[in-house]
Design a protein around this motif. Structure first.
Motif, PDB file in Angstrom:
ATOM      1  N   ILE A  69     -10.166  -0.792  12.279  1.00  0.00           N
ATOM      2  CA  ILE A  69      -9.753  -0.110  10.985  1.00  0.00           C
ATOM      3  C   ILE A  69     -10.561   1.025  10.668  1.00  0.00           C
ATOM      4  O   ILE A  69     -10.482   1.649   9.883  1.00  0.00           O
ATOM      5  N   GLY A  70     -11.846   1.119  11.544  1.00  0.00           N
ATOM      6  CA  GLY A  70     -12.583   1.883  11.089  1.00  0.00           C
ATOM      7  C   GLY A  70     -13.562   1.544   9.785  1.00  0.00           C
ATOM      8  O   GLY A  70     -13.481   0.255   9.275  1.00  0.00           O
ATOM      9  N   LYS A  71     -14.525   2.331   9.481  1.00  0.00           N
ATOM     10  CA  LYS A  71     -15.603   1.927   8.588  1.00  0.00           C
ATOM     11  C   LYS A  71     -15.876   3.251   7.611  1.00  0.00           C
ATOM     12  O   LYS A  71     -16.092   4.281   8.153  1.00  0.00           O
ATOM     13  N   GLY A  72     -15.816   3.166   6.465  1.00  0.00           N
ATOM     14  CA  GLY A  72     -16.212   4.261   5.496  1.00  0.00           C
ATOM     15  C   GLY A  72     -14.857   5.528   5.402  1.00  0.00           C
ATOM     16  O   GLY A  72     -15.198   6.619   5.029  1.00  0.00           O
ATOM     17  N   LYS A  73     -13.770   5.078   5.800  1.00  0.00           N
ATOM     18  CA  LYS A  73     -12.820   6.201   6.024  1.00  0.00           C
ATOM     19  C   LYS A  73     -11.569   5.931   4.991  1.00  0.00           C
ATOM     20  O   LYS A  73     -10.927   6.791   4.437  1.00  0.00           O
ATOM     21  N   LEU A  74     -11.392   4.854   4.394  1.00  0.00           N
ATOM     22  CA  LEU A  74     -10.324   4.334   3.540  1.00  0.00           C
ATOM     23  C   LEU A  74     -10.817   4.411   2.184  1.00  0.00           C
ATOM     24  O   LEU A  74     -11.745   4.105   1.714  1.00  0.00           O
ATOM     25  N   THR A  75      -9.824   5.092   1.432  1.00  0.00           N
ATOM     26  CA  THR A  75     -10.102   5.114  -0.283  1.00  0.00           C
ATOM     27  C   THR A  75      -9.892   3.720  -0.748  1.00  0.00           C
ATOM     28  O   THR A  75      -9.390   2.737  -0.026  1.00  0.00           O
ATOM     29  N   ASP A  76     -10.385   3.649  -1.979  1.00  0.00           N
ATOM     30  CA  ASP A  76     -10.282   2.368  -2.646  1.00  0.00           C
ATOM     31  C   ASP A  76      -8.667   2.080  -2.834  1.00  0.00           C
ATOM     32  O   ASP A  76      -8.199   0.972  -2.687  1.00  0.00           O
ATOM     33  N   MET A 112      -0.694   4.735  17.684  1.00  0.00           N
ATOM     34  CA  MET A 112      -1.767   5.250  17.160  1.00  0.00           C
ATOM     35  C   MET A 112      -1.523   5.450  15.697  1.00  0.00           C
ATOM     36  O   MET A 112      -2.075   6.088  14.843  1.00  0.00           O
ATOM     37  N   HIS A 113      -0.960   4.328  15.009  1.00  0.00           N
ATOM     38  CA  HIS A 113      -0.938   3.960  13.593  1.00  0.00           C
ATOM     39  C   HIS A 113      -2.367   3.571  13.071  1.00  0.00           C
ATOM     40  O   HIS A 113      -3.373   3.346  13.963  1.00  0.00           O
ATOM     41  N   PHE A 114      -2.469   3.720  11.979  1.00  0.00           N
ATOM     42  CA  PHE A 114      -3.814   3.969  11.145  1.00  0.00           C
ATOM     43  C   PHE A 114      -4.673   2.657  11.464  1.00  0.00           C
ATOM     44  O   PHE A 114      -5.621   2.654  11.778  1.00  0.00           O
ATOM     45  N   ASP A 115      -4.063   1.537  11.552  1.00  0.00           N
ATOM     46  CA  ASP A 115      -4.596   0.471  11.671  1.00  0.00           C
ATOM     47  C   ASP A 115      -5.167  -0.152  13.113  1.00  0.00           C
ATOM     48  O   ASP A 115      -5.881  -0.839  13.474  1.00  0.00           O
ATOM     49  N   HIS A 116      -4.726   0.842  14.104  1.00  0.00           N
ATOM     50  CA  HIS A 116      -5.151   0.911  15.559  1.00  0.00           C
ATOM     51  C   HIS A 116      -6.204   1.914  15.648  1.00  0.00           C
ATOM     52  O   HIS A 116      -6.849   1.919  16.699  1.00  0.00           O
ATOM     53  N   ALA A 117      -5.807   3.064  15.060  1.00  0.00           N
ATOM     54  CA  ALA A 117      -6.664   4.514  15.342  1.00  0.00           C
ATOM     55  C   ALA A 117      -7.659   4.848  14.413  1.00  0.00           C
ATOM     56  O   ALA A 117      -8.596   5.916  14.988  1.00  0.00           O
ATOM     57  N   CYS A 118      -7.917   4.330  13.367  1.00  0.00           N
ATOM     58  CA  CYS A 118      -8.727   4.641  12.429  1.00  0.00           C
ATOM     59  C   CYS A 118     -10.238   4.595  13.147  1.00  0.00           C
ATOM     60  O   CYS A 118     -11.232   5.685  12.878  1.00  0.00           O
ATOM     61  N   GLY A 119     -10.602   3.662  13.901  1.00  0.00           N
ATOM     62  CA  GLY A 119     -11.691   3.337  14.579  1.00  0.00           C
ATOM     63  C   GLY A 119     -12.144   4.383  15.709  1.00  0.00           C
ATOM     64  O   GLY A 119     -13.280   4.701  16.153  1.00  0.00           O
TER      65      GLY A 119
END
Length: 280
Positions: A69-76, A112-119
């Motif tokens: 899901i990545g880190k520091g990319k998603l808004t609140d 490449m949906h966000f929950d797979h590709a954000c990282g």
């Protein structure tokens, strides 16, 4: 961090973060009294869905399946909407294995949906840069085309922040492709038009990663498909084919989202013969 040697390969499940998504959406038209017997649901009708990449070494290459899901990319707001209670700890988990992000050679992206590709990318000031700058990223051509040109529905999950910085690293394929000897990606469609599954053969064992065609062990029934699926009948057909083949062949099933199992093997009666359970 769970690990298991299957065949000749040791698989590690890394902490890629977690989402809590609406259970009704995740089980589509299946009534809650049925699916809630097979998978825990909280008081907000949400189910826990890990986003945990699988790391392993294969023919001298360091390989990841998915990217978290990545880190520091998603808004609140995004964290709230997607029930993100924990972001990725991928780099620290790799470090514990003695591997740096620069040493990842291959990334297999089922879609490449966000929950797979954000990282795949990380924020640097106002820009984004590759998390794994030396990796070759594999996904289907259909998926890659839609990622860059999403439609009115899919633009909510295909984000430019997740592909622009890694465009030069992506090597798309048509149909199916043997990425490395013994690792094959197969375009299935269904969940997304470009969705793929992964087959791995190692030391006499075969493993299958069905990704979001079967995101959890509770989705084993071919008819239990997601409301998020763009082409549900395609998902059902692919599930009928591959789940049947995998069980008859004694394959291991690998999971990215499952909060209970990391991997398991079923017999033809549906009994779990062997498994890797997630530590809590």
């Amino acid at each position: 961090m769970e690990k298991r040697m299957i065949g000749d390969t040791t698989f590690h499940w890394l902490n890629g973060g977690v989402t809590f998504m609406d259970g009704g959406a995740m089980f589509g038209v299946v009534p809650k009294p049925l699916w809630s017997k097979k998978y825990d649901v909280n008081e907000r009708n949400q189910i826990e869905l890990r986003t945990d990449p699988i790391f392993f070494r294969w023919n001298g290459k360091n390989v990841l399946i998915e990217s978290g899901i990545g880190k520091g990319k998603l808004t609140d707001k995004q964290k709230r909407n997607y029930g993100v209670e924990e972001e990725s700890a991928l780099e620290s988990d790799l470090q514990a294995l003695g591997v740096s992000p620069e040493e990842i050679d291959v990334i297999l992206m089922t879609h490449m949906h966000f929950d797979h590709a954000c990282g795949l990318t990380k924020r640097e000031g106002e820009d984004y840069r590759p998390t794994f700058p030396n990796a070759v990223i594999h996904t289907s051509q259909v998926e890659w085309d839609e990622m860059r040109n999403p439609n009115i529905r899919s633009k909510n999950t295909y984000w430019k922040e997740n592909w622009e910085a890694v465009e030069h690293q992506v090597v798309p394929f048509d149909g199916q492709k043997e990425i490395l000897p013994g690792i094959t990606m197969i375009h299935t469609g269904g969940h997304s038009d470009g969705h793929s599954i992964i087959l791995l053969e190692t030391g006499g064992e075969t493993l299958i990663h069905m990704a979001d065609l079967m995101p959890t062990h509770a989705h084993k029934n071919p008819l239990w498909v997601l409301a998020y699926d763009d082409y549900p009948m395609t998902s059902i057909g692919a599930k009928e084919k591959w789940i049947s083949q995998a069980i008859e062949g004694g394959y291991w099933f690998l999971f990215y989202h499952d909060a209970v199992y990391r991997a398991l093997k079923w017999d033809e009666a549906g009994k779990v013969l062997d498994s890797v359970e997630r530590s809590r």
